[in-house]
Design an enzyme around this catalytic site. Sequence first.
Site, PDB file in Angstrom:
ATOM      1  N   SER A 154      -1.588  -9.161  -5.534  1.00 41.46           N
ATOM      2  CA  SER A 154      -2.348  -7.431  -5.032  1.00 41.46           C
ATOM      3  C   SER A 154      -2.282  -6.941  -6.111  1.00 41.46           C
ATOM      4  CB  SER A 154      -2.219  -7.516  -4.540  1.00 41.46           C
ATOM      5  OG  SER A 154      -0.795  -6.674  -4.143  1.00 41.46           O
ATOM      6  N   GLU A 199       8.457  -2.431  -3.999  1.00 37.56           N
ATOM      7  CA  GLU A 199       8.800  -3.922  -3.362  1.00 37.56           C
ATOM      8  C   GLU A 199      10.585  -3.459  -3.442  1.00 37.56           C
ATOM      9  OE1 GLU A 199       9.120  -6.943  -1.584  1.00 37.56           O
ATOM     10  OE2 GLU A 199       7.039  -6.249  -2.206  1.00 37.56           O
ATOM     11  N   HIS A 256       3.402  -3.307  -0.141  1.00 40.12           N
ATOM     12  CA  HIS A 256       4.165  -4.568  -0.236  1.00 40.12           C
ATOM     13  C   HIS A 256       3.915  -4.970  -1.247  1.00 40.12           C
ATOM     14  CE1 HIS A 256       3.556  -2.093   3.892  1.00 40.12           C
ATOM     15  NE2 HIS A 256       5.459  -2.948   3.866  1.00 40.12           N
ATOM     16  N   ASP A 292       1.122  -4.140   3.674  1.00 45.83           N
ATOM     17  CA  ASP A 292       0.668  -5.555   3.442  1.00 45.83           C
ATOM     18  C   ASP A 292       2.065  -6.070   4.196  1.00 45.83           C
ATOM     19  OD1 ASP A 292       0.748  -8.556   3.853  1.00 45.83           O
ATOM     20  OD2 ASP A 292       0.317  -8.991   1.410  1.00 45.83           O
ATOM     21  N   HIS A 345      -7.711 -10.079  -0.784  1.00 42.00           N
ATOM     22  CA  HIS A 345      -8.179  -9.595  -1.740  1.00 42.00           C
ATOM     23  C   HIS A 345      -9.617  -9.452  -1.948  1.00 42.00           C
ATOM     24  CE1 HIS A 345      -3.666 -11.668  -2.576  1.00 42.00           C
ATOM     25  NE2 HIS A 345      -3.547 -10.355  -2.149  1.00 42.00           N
TER      26      HIS A 345
END
Length: 283
Positions: A102, A120, A41, A166, A18
Site C-alpha cells: 500500500s 508501522e 499498518h 489493515d 489494493h
Amino acid sequence: MNYRHAYHAGNHADVLKHVVLTRVLAYLRQKPVAFAVLDAHAGIGRYDLKGAEAYKTGEWKDGIGRLLAKPLPDAARNLMALYLNMIHDLNPDGTLRHYPGSPEIIARLLRAGDRMVFNELHPADADTLQTRFAGDRRAKLTRLDAAIAVKVELPFYERRGLVLLDPAYERTDEMQNLPRLLRHIFQRMKNAVVLAWYPLKEKDATVSMKQELAACVPGECFCAELQVRENIAEGGLAGSGLAICNPTFTLRGELEVLLPILADRLGEGKWGRGGIVDITPPR
C-alpha cells in the site's frame, strides 16, 4: 508484534485491498485541492515474491498470479488499469517478482502537493520503510500503535483524505476493536474516507463487528467482500472484506463490476463469491 506481511504479499486479500485503494485514490486526486493519506499498518512498501517469506507460503500464486494468468474482461481491465500498470512497471521484463504494498501504491498515485503518513509498528519493517521513502518530501513515518496514530494524525490539516486500516488480527480482540478504531477516527474527522480490512475465516464471525460499525459511522458505510473458498472448521483465510466508510462517489458502481470478476478469477474452482454488504442505508 510478530506479523510480517511479506509472507502474504500479493495474495487474494491484497488484490482486493489494493484494487479498491487505487480506485479511491484515483477519485480523490480528480480535485485540485490537496489531500492526505494515513496508512496505519503500512508494512515495508514493496515485496519480493521470490524472497524467503513469500516463497515459503506461495500465497501470491493464488492471488496476483492467478489474476494475471489470462486476459481480463475489458470492464475490469479498465477499472484496474492503475493497479495493473504499477505491477507492470515493477516487473518490466514480464516476470512477476515484485509486488507493490500500500505505501508504494499511495506514493505512486499522490501528487506533489499531497501528503502521506506511513505508520508501522514492527521495528525492522519500519526501518525498511524509512529507508525506502527517505527522499520523498511528501512522506512522514511514524512507529505507533494504530489506535494512537489515528489520534495523533487526525484531523488532516488538508481537511480531506483517506485512512487505510489493515490490522494483522494476531490478537483475538482485534475484530472487536475495529469499530472502536473507527469511532476514534470519526470523532476527529467525520468526512474521512476509511478503508478497513478484515479477514473472513469463520462463518458469521463478522456479524457483531458490522452491527457495531453501523452504530459508530456517521455517514455511508458498506463492505466489499471477496470469498475464495468455503469456510472450514480448521479455519484459515477463506476470503476478506473491506469496510468502506464515506465511500467516494463512483466506488459502489465500480465494485459492482469488479467483485464478481475477482470472485470468478480468484475463487477456488467455481466457489468464488464477491459482493457488497450494506452497513448503513446507501445514499
